[in-house]
Design an enzyme around this catalytic site. Structure first.
Site, PDB file in Angstrom:
ATOM      1  N   TYR A   1      -6.257   0.218   8.814  1.00 53.55           N
ATOM      2  CA  TYR A   1      -6.167  -1.225   9.750  1.00 53.55           C
ATOM      3  C   TYR A   1      -6.765  -0.741  10.573  1.00 53.55           C
ATOM      4  CZ  TYR A   1      -2.660  -3.649  13.454  1.00 53.55           C
ATOM      5  OH  TYR A   1      -2.602  -4.313  14.094  1.00 53.55           O
TER       6      TYR A   1
ATOM      7  N   CYS B   1      38.277  32.630  21.488  1.00 57.21           N
ATOM      8  CA  CYS B   1      38.711  32.707  21.597  1.00 57.21           C
ATOM      9  C   CYS B   1      38.402  33.538  22.519  1.00 57.21           C
ATOM     10  CB  CYS B   1      39.840  33.708  21.374  1.00 57.21           C
ATOM     11  SG  CYS B   1      39.038  35.198  19.748  1.00 57.21           S
TER      12      CYS B   1
ATOM     13  N   LYS C   1      10.723   3.671   2.497  1.00 57.95           N
ATOM     14  CA  LYS C   1      11.328   5.093   2.302  1.00 57.95           C
ATOM     15  C   LYS C   1      11.525   5.674   0.723  1.00 57.95           C
ATOM     16  CE  LYS C   1      10.702   7.164   6.030  1.00 57.95           C
ATOM     17  NZ  LYS C   1       9.608   8.010   7.310  1.00 57.95           N
TER      18      LYS C   1
ATOM     19  N   LYS D   1       2.382   4.844   1.830  1.00 54.72           N
ATOM     20  CA  LYS D   1       2.529   4.968   2.814  1.00 54.72           C
ATOM     21  C   LYS D   1       2.133   6.358   2.640  1.00 54.72           C
ATOM     22  CE  LYS D   1       5.433   5.237   6.963  1.00 54.72           C
ATOM     23  NZ  LYS D   1       5.869   6.575   7.170  1.00 54.72           N
TER      24      LYS D   1
ATOM     25  N   ASP E   1       1.562  10.682   4.441  1.00 57.72           N
ATOM     26  CA  ASP E   1       1.941  11.121   4.739  1.00 57.72           C
ATOM     27  C   ASP E   1       1.954  12.304   5.648  1.00 57.72           C
ATOM     28  OD1 ASP E   1       4.601  12.557   6.142  1.00 57.72           O
ATOM     29  OD2 ASP E   1       5.711  13.303   4.030  1.00 57.72           O
TER      30      ASP E   1
ATOM     31  N   GLU F   1       0.703  -1.078  -0.127  1.00 57.46           N
ATOM     32  CA  GLU F   1       0.558  -0.427  -0.101  1.00 57.46           C
ATOM     33  C   GLU F   1       0.542   0.634  -0.529  1.00 57.46           C
ATOM     34  OE1 GLU F   1      -2.166   0.077   3.788  1.00 57.46           O
ATOM     35  OE2 GLU F   1      -2.441  -1.532   3.354  1.00 57.46           O
TER      36      GLU F   1
ATOM     37  N   CYS G   1      43.049  33.589  17.601  1.00 56.93           N
ATOM     38  CA  CYS G   1      42.526  32.660  17.517  1.00 56.93           C
ATOM     39  C   CYS G   1      42.475  31.685  16.347  1.00 56.93           C
ATOM     40  CB  CYS G   1      41.164  33.672  17.210  1.00 56.93           C
ATOM     41  SG  CYS G   1      39.349  32.966  16.813  1.00 56.93           S
TER      42      CYS G   1
ATOM     43  N   CYS H   1      33.162  35.442  20.666  1.00 56.31           N
ATOM     44  CA  CYS H   1      34.053  34.329  19.556  1.00 56.31           C
ATOM     45  C   CYS H   1      34.133  33.534  20.980  1.00 56.31           C
ATOM     46  CB  CYS H   1      35.409  34.813  19.646  1.00 56.31           C
ATOM     47  SG  CYS H   1      36.513  33.798  18.501  1.00 56.31           S
TER      48      CYS H   1
ATOM     49  N   CYS I   1      35.377  37.680  14.684  1.00 64.08           N
ATOM     50  CA  CYS I   1      36.033  37.366  15.145  1.00 64.08           C
ATOM     51  C   CYS I   1      37.169  38.581  14.763  1.00 64.08           C
ATOM     52  CB  CYS I   1      35.674  36.256  16.322  1.00 64.08           C
ATOM     53  SG  CYS I   1      37.617  36.123  16.900  1.00 64.08           S
TER      54      CYS I   1
HETATM   55  S1  IVH Z   1      -0.164   0.587   9.412  1.00 62.51           S
HETATM   56  C1  IVH Z   1       0.842  -1.311  13.065  1.00 62.51           C
HETATM   57  N1  IVH Z   1       0.416   0.964   6.736  1.00 62.51           N
HETATM   58  O1  IVH Z   1       3.032   5.396   9.010  1.00 62.51           O
HETATM   59  C2  IVH Z   1       1.058  -0.727  11.216  1.00 62.51           C
HETATM   60  N2  IVH Z   1       0.650   2.697   8.324  1.00 62.51           N
HETATM   61  O2  IVH Z   1       5.686   4.236  10.836  1.00 62.51           O
HETATM   62  C3  IVH Z   1      -0.046   0.215  11.855  1.00 62.51           C
HETATM   63  N3  IVH Z   1       1.575   5.218   7.124  1.00 62.51           N
HETATM   64  O3  IVH Z   1       2.443   4.433  11.855  1.00 62.51           O
HETATM   65  C4  IVH Z   1       0.458   1.250  11.065  1.00 62.51           C
HETATM   66  N4  IVH Z   1       0.392   4.969   5.550  1.00 62.51           N
HETATM   67  O4  IVH Z   1       1.132   6.860  10.719  1.00 62.51           O
HETATM   68  C5  IVH Z   1      -0.044   2.078   8.002  1.00 62.51           C
HETATM   69  N5  IVH Z   1      -0.531   2.517   4.350  1.00 62.51           N
HETATM   70  C6  IVH Z   1      -0.280   2.899   5.188  1.00 62.51           C
HETATM   71  C7  IVH Z   1       0.411   3.744   6.219  1.00 62.51           C
HETATM   72  C8  IVH Z   1       0.604   3.859   7.054  1.00 62.51           C
HETATM   73  C9  IVH Z   1       1.251   5.586   6.418  1.00 62.51           C
HETATM   74  C10 IVH Z   1       1.934   5.774   8.881  1.00 62.51           C
HETATM   75  C11 IVH Z   1       1.166   5.637  10.039  1.00 62.51           C
HETATM   76  C12 IVH Z   1       2.408   5.140  11.297  1.00 62.51           C
HETATM   77  C13 IVH Z   1       3.956   4.815   9.942  1.00 62.51           C
HETATM   78  C14 IVH Z   1       4.691   4.095  10.553  1.00 62.51           C
END
Ligand code: IVH
Length: 672
Positions: free
Chosen positions: A225, A412, A315, A115, A117, A113, A433, A409, A427
């Site tokens: 989740y 000195c 990442k 991630k 931000d 999935e 110095c 500084c 300085c």
């Molecule tokens: S799962 C126990 N899925 O990334 C697992 N986290 O450092 C729970 N995040 O705290 C996290 N997208 O804030 C999960 N598709 C995704 C996510 C995701 C962003 C964030 C979330 C989490 C942090 C992980």
């Protein structure tokens, strides 16, 4: 209207508004116009005003906001809110998959999935109603931000379908890029400070006191989740699909925002796909999350103290990293200029670990409004040294202290001075110095200066600390026995240094002039000065007017040259260097003797490819005859020696400025 009719009407309007809201914000498929929606909402608001006792905690009117939270209650999480372990390379992922394979020994399904931000949120539902929304906090306890979360249109306040009686769902609240840009435009026209990035804006927004303001910001949320005793499905993806049926916004398989695979190849393919396209998304993502799909296998794998063993985050490489400012230290350069440096909590950025970043000067610190303990953004930009580009004011701890700039500084202890019009503090204790002293010696030995082989920056410091050298002239009376007595010094290194020092006596005056470190005299200026004044004594006695008369020498440089020769210490060092045999006059080479400097005062551009000479040879000839090689065409250009393949833009410029072009042949005739 009587109360029971009102109640029925309220229920009907609420149900319809929830539905329309879902179609618009979760499915992105509006079923009525904004106007129609607004008319219904206004009707509901009116009824609620008339019959406040009938207001439901999760009424669609909550989306508009209104509730004020003076202080957010702390809530202990039912299940700790863990983070994910991070990875940055394909190899990390290959290792992750191998680790799991070893423990599970049968085919494992993974779900990949995005991630998101943003800010993690935990949403608790009871009997299909949102009862509480809690931020992650420290993972064990977070803040109750329910009133603010209720304004987020894509988060259902009431569920549909066959949802479990009680469960928690977690996800990420984020600010879509469009909403972020809109907010910053508004801030700009109001003359307010702009927000640094969508993530911080989301986290700041969630903690605002007025839910009305939150409602206007346009936050959004993806859920990723589920937690609960009575989840009907046995897999992560299965339950997410269920959650979609209950009204949650979950990533769509059809848009490849989530994908099932049973191989590392599938995982890497998903990553490659989004690495390419992540910037096309209407919100920010900082990586990919990979999770084991089966709950039974998740259980087998379990957790470490910080994160699940059944998931990992990959990442994306970023140009920016977030970290904490631990302290500020101050560096003094060879010119006495003081540079503040941020000492950071180590953070990985484009493949290296960043611990320090430049803060430039006092103004910059004030502009950023930096406090010790702040969460800061670090960027690598074009330079080698990363810089701090922003601060997350929203996350500033109450104990954070502003940075009081130093007045003395750090090396000195003499009082620092800031000259008018300059950004840096200085300085002025040039000769007392240590970093200024060693800095000057390090500059003197550097490649473009005296190019003293065998001697490096660290050795200079070692020699200085041991009292072997106090200035550049001391290099010429280094005692080999004393050198040998120092750590890491063997015969060979000592000999190399002595040879390097001796060889430096051959370095021509123009380079020496650069090496002695007159402020604002770089290597090009040094060349110009050497050519015009021939030796150090002429330069020393030159008046301000004489200096300024020289092409390319302005008042700033002229004053700095005069300043340099006013200092007794400099005069003393130069006389010792002279005694050691360092070149303080232009040496006319044999072939130069008797050469008429017929190109004196001419600024010449050489461009294109030539038959008889290389471009370098032409340039040398020009210099030998007293002319100046100019890099680009300007009004001052006397003429251009044009070869074949001279660029069209240069030709155009020459024509526009009325600069004459001559051929290689014509040039040869001119000088012969
Ligand atoms: S799962 C126990 N899925 O990334 C697992 N986290 O450092 C729970 N995040 O705290 C996290 N997208 O804030 C999960 N598709 C995704 C996510 C995701 C962003 C964030 C979330 C989490 C942090 C992980």
């Amino acid at each position: 209207m009587d109360k029971s009719t009102a109640q029925l009407k309220i229920q009907k309007l609420s149900k319809e508004l929830h539905e329309h809201n879902y179609s618009y914000y979760v499915l992105s498929q509006p079923t009525i116009t904004d106007y129609q929606f607004d008319v219904m909402l206004q009707e509901l608001i009116k009824l609620e005003e008339q019959f406040p006792e009938l207001i439901d905690e999760n009424s669609p009117t909550k989306r508009v906001g209104g509730a004020i939270t003076k202080e957010f209650d702390t809530v202990i999480h039912n299940h700790r809110m863990l983070s994910l372990s991070n990875s940055y390379s394909r190899q990390d992922l290959i290792d992750f998959e191998k680790r799991i394979q070893k423990l599970i020994e049968e085919e494992v399904e993974y779900v990949c999935e995005l991630k998101y931000d943003g800010v993690a949120i935990g949403l608790r539902y009871l009997d299909g109603k949102l009862v509480q929304a809690v931020t992650r906090g420290d993972g064990t306890r977070g803040d109750d931000v329910t009133n603010n979360v209720k304004t987020i249109r894509s988060i259902p306040l009431e569920l549909k379908g066959d949802y479990p009686k009680e469960f928690e769902i977690r996800g990420e609240i984020f600010l879509p890029l469009k909403a972020f840009e809109k907010l910053n435009k508004e801030k700009e026209s109001a003359g307010e400070t702009l927000m640094a990035n969508p993530r911080n804006t989301a986290s700041g927004t969630l903690k605002m006191q007025s839910s009305k303001v939150v409602a206007k910001r346009g936050l959004d949320c993806y859920l990723y989740y589920l937690l609960g005793e009575n989840l009907s499905e046995k897999t992560h993806l299965g339950n997410l699909k269920k959650a979609a049926e209950w009204g949650f916004k979950v990533p769509l398989e059809s848009e490849r925002m989530i994908e099932k695979t049973n191989s590392i190849r599938g995982i890497l393919d998903f990553i490659a796909f989004w690495n390419e396209r992540r910037r096309e998304l209407p919100f920010e993502v900082d990586g990919i999350v990979i999770k084991v799909n089966s709950y039974q296998k998740q259980e087998l794998l379990g957790f470490t103290s910080k994160s699940p063993r059944w998931a990992i985050a990959y990442k994306f490489e970023t140009e920016q990293a977030v970290t904490v400012l631990n302290s500020v230290s101050y560096q003094v350069g060879r010119t006495g200029a003081v540079t503040p440096v941020a000492n950071l909590e180590p953070v990985s950025l484009l493949g290296t670990v960043v611990k320090r970043a430049s803060l430039h000067n006092k103004d910059q610190i004030e502009k950023l409004d930096l406090h010790i303990g702040d969460e800061v953004f670090v960027e690598k930009g074009g330079e080698i040294i990363p810089k701090v580009v922003g601060v997350n004011v929203a996350s500033r701890p109450s104990y954070a202290k502003p940075i009081g700039y130093i007045t003395h500084c750090p090396e000195c202890a003499s009082a620092l001075v800031r000259k008018e019009g300059e950004a840096n503090h200085y300085c002025l204790n040039e000769n007392g110095c240590s970093p200024q002293i060693t800095g000057k010696i390090q500059h003197y030995i550097s490649r473009k200066a005296m190019d003293i082989d065998g001697l490096g920056g660290e050795t200079v410091e070692q020699f200085y600390k041991a009292g072997l050298i106090k200035d550049i002239a001391d290099l010429y009376s280094l005692d080999p026995l004393k050198m040998l007595s120092l750590e890491r010094m063997a015969d060979k290194s000592v000999n190399n240094i002595l040879k390097g020092v001796k060889d430096s006596l051959k370095i021509p005056f123009e380079q020496v002039l650069f090496a002695i470190g007159i402020r604002f005299v770089g290597s090009t200026v040094a060349k110009t000065l050497a050519r015009n004044f021939k030796n150090i004594d002429n330069l020393k006695t030159a008046t301000l007017e004489e200096l300024i008369e020289v092409d390319e020498i302005g008042v700033k440089i002229a004053e700095s040259v005069q300043e340099f020769f006013k200092d007794d210490k400099n005069i003393e060092v130069i006389s010792r260097l002279k005694a050691a045999g360092v070149q303080f006059a232009v040496k006319e080479s044999d072939e130069d003797i008797g050469v008429e400097k017929i190109l004196t005062g001419k600024s010449i551009v050489v461009s294109g490819v030539f038959q008889k000479f290389t471009r370098e040879e032409l340039k040398k000839t020009i210099e030998r005859l007293g002319g100046k090689n100019a890099g680009s065409i300007s009004k001052k250009t006397s003429f251009i020696i044009a070869g074949e393949k001279m660029g069209p833009s240069k030709l155009q410029k020459a024509e526009k400025m009325g600069v004459k072009l001559i051929s290689e042949e014509e040039f040869i005739q001119m000088i012969s």
